[in-house]
Write an enzyme that holds these catalytic residues in place. Structure first.
Site, mmCIF file in Angstrom:
data_model
loop_
_atom_site.group_PDB
_atom_site.id
_atom_site.type_symbol
_atom_site.label_atom_id
_atom_site.label_comp_id
_atom_site.label_asym_id
_atom_site.label_seq_id
_atom_site.Cartn_x
_atom_site.Cartn_y
_atom_site.Cartn_z
ATOM 1 N N ASP A 87 0.873 -1.163 0.000
ATOM 2 C CA ASP A 87 0.000 0.000 0.000
ATOM 3 C C ASP A 87 0.921 1.227 0.000
ATOM 4 O O ASP A 87 2.106 1.131 0.363
ATOM 5 C CB ASP A 87 -0.882 -0.036 1.256
ATOM 6 N N ASP A 121 -0.072 5.137 0.896
ATOM 7 C CA ASP A 121 -0.265 6.096 1.994
ATOM 8 C C ASP A 121 -0.259 5.378 3.345
ATOM 9 O O ASP A 121 -1.102 4.512 3.592
ATOM 10 C CB ASP A 121 -1.629 6.804 1.845
ATOM 11 N N ILE A 149 -9.735 4.123 1.521
ATOM 12 C CA ILE A 149 -11.061 4.348 0.922
ATOM 13 C C ILE A 149 -10.960 5.431 -0.157
ATOM 14 O O ILE A 149 -10.294 6.446 0.041
ATOM 15 C CB ILE A 149 -12.052 4.813 2.032
ATOM 16 N N ARG A 206 -11.587 8.605 -2.683
ATOM 17 C CA ARG A 206 -11.855 10.005 -2.313
ATOM 18 C C ARG A 206 -13.349 10.286 -2.152
ATOM 19 O O ARG A 206 -13.791 10.883 -1.164
ATOM 20 C CB ARG A 206 -11.262 10.917 -3.388
ATOM 21 N N ASN A 266 -3.496 9.908 -6.757
ATOM 22 C CA ASN A 266 -2.251 10.687 -6.717
ATOM 23 C C ASN A 266 -1.014 9.795 -6.623
ATOM 24 O O ASN A 266 0.103 10.309 -6.530
ATOM 25 C CB ASN A 266 -2.274 11.636 -5.508
ATOM 26 N N ASP A 321 -1.710 -0.562 6.043
ATOM 27 C CA ASP A 321 -1.946 0.166 7.310
ATOM 28 C C ASP A 321 -3.443 0.397 7.545
ATOM 29 O O ASP A 321 -3.811 1.017 8.545
ATOM 30 C CB ASP A 321 -1.239 1.526 7.294
HETATM 31 C C1 G6P Z 1 -5.478 6.029 -0.011
HETATM 32 C C2 G6P Z 1 -5.665 6.687 1.343
HETATM 33 C C3 G6P Z 1 -7.087 7.183 1.493
HETATM 34 C C4 G6P Z 1 -7.453 8.080 0.310
HETATM 35 C C5 G6P Z 1 -7.348 7.277 -0.967
HETATM 36 C C6 G6P Z 1 -7.679 8.099 -2.196
HETATM 37 O O1 G6P Z 1 -6.077 4.786 0.001
HETATM 38 O O2 G6P Z 1 -5.380 5.789 2.384
HETATM 39 O O3 G6P Z 1 -7.207 7.871 2.706
HETATM 40 O O4 G6P Z 1 -8.759 8.592 0.463
HETATM 41 O O5 G6P Z 1 -6.015 6.792 -1.096
HETATM 42 O O6 G6P Z 1 -6.653 9.061 -2.363
HETATM 43 P P1 G6P Z 1 -6.645 10.230 -3.426
HETATM 44 O O7 G6P Z 1 -5.208 10.709 -3.380
HETATM 45 O O8 G6P Z 1 -7.024 9.651 -4.752
HETATM 46 O O9 G6P Z 1 -7.604 11.255 -2.952
HETATM 47 MG MG MG Z 2 -2.710 3.148 3.549
#
Ligand code: G6P
Ligand code: MG
Length: 219
Positions: free
Chosen positions: A9, A11, A47, A49, A118, A170
């Site tokens: 993963d 983030d 999850i 966005r 992102n 995580d």
């Molecule tokens: C990861 C993070 C989430 C976030 C998701 C979408 O999974 O843990 O907290 O909402 O990515 O991210 P983004 O950068 O596309 O908004």
């Molecule tokens: Mg994560």
């Protein structure tokens, strides 16, 4: 257990952009007068966005239209991207680069499996893009974690059977996604409370000893 690939993963595992997500949601919620704290933020890990917006709005004092929700998601992403502009290799937690390099030397295939749109930008800023054989992220999938889609896509891009993949996560949603995908999973950080995980690790340096102990890589 014969692990041929590790799917990371992004983030909260490869880099602590989970805190940047928190700050961006917090800023938006403060401006909107919506209560937001670390406990709510933990529910957003893994999850997508738009799904996050619905969770964040559970505490809102009024209903938001679909168009307003899309604007909130865009606003939060703008705040998040402001934070990402200062991101660099200096933000990598200790042991990440060494672990990736050692796994590669040991012929373990490496992937990223992230719900984030992102992800490519973040990997580039961190200088990690070329460290992975494949990246599967929020731009490639229809269903975010806890659906296994992103991990199954990473495994199929790698050409490795799901039961030969180990996922590092995580997020509770990510641990469940790996479990539902028929993969092995090591929980790190907040996800350690999750009983679907096969392993709990405090930091990334604990990964290699696990793979050595189960015979997937030589000592
Ligand atoms: C990861 C993070 C989430 C976030 C998701 C979408 O999974 O843990 O907290 O909402 O990515 O991210 P983004 O950068 O596309 O908004
Ligand atoms: Mg994560």
């Amino acid at each position: 257990m014969d692990i041929e690939a590790v799917i990371f993963d992004l983030d909260g595992v490869l880099v602590h952009t989970d805190h940047h997500h928190y700050l961006a949601w917090k800023r938006m919620c403060d401006e909107e007068g919506i209560p937001f704290d670390e406990a709510i933020n933990d529910r957003l890990r893994g999850i997508s966005r738009m799904a996050c917006v619905n969770i964040v709005l559970e505490k809102a004092s009024r209903r938001y239209s679909q168009q307003e929700k899309m604007h909130l998601a865009e606003r939060k992403n703008g705040y998040y991207k402001e934070k990402l502009q200062s991101l660099s290799a200096a933000d990598l937690p200790s042991g990440i680069v060494e672990t990736l390099d050692t796994l590669r030397e040991k012929r373990i295939k490496l992937a990223v499996g992230s719900s984030s749109k992102n992800a490519p930008y973040i990997l580039e800023r961190l200088g990690l893009s070329r460290k992975f054989d494949v990246v599967a992220d929020g731009n490639d999938i229809c269903r975010s974690k806890p659906d296994p889609e992103v991990f199954l896509l990473a495994a199929s891009k790698l050409g490795v059977r799901p039961d030969r993949c180990l996922v590092i996560e995580d997020a509770a949603a990510g641990v469940e996604a790996a479990f539902r995908g028929g993969m092995w999973v090591a929980a790190i950080g907040e996800a350690c409370v999750c009983d679907m995980a096969d392993y709990q690790i405090g930091q990334i340096e604990e990964l290699l000893p696990i793979l050595q102990a189960n015979g997937s890589v030589a000592h």
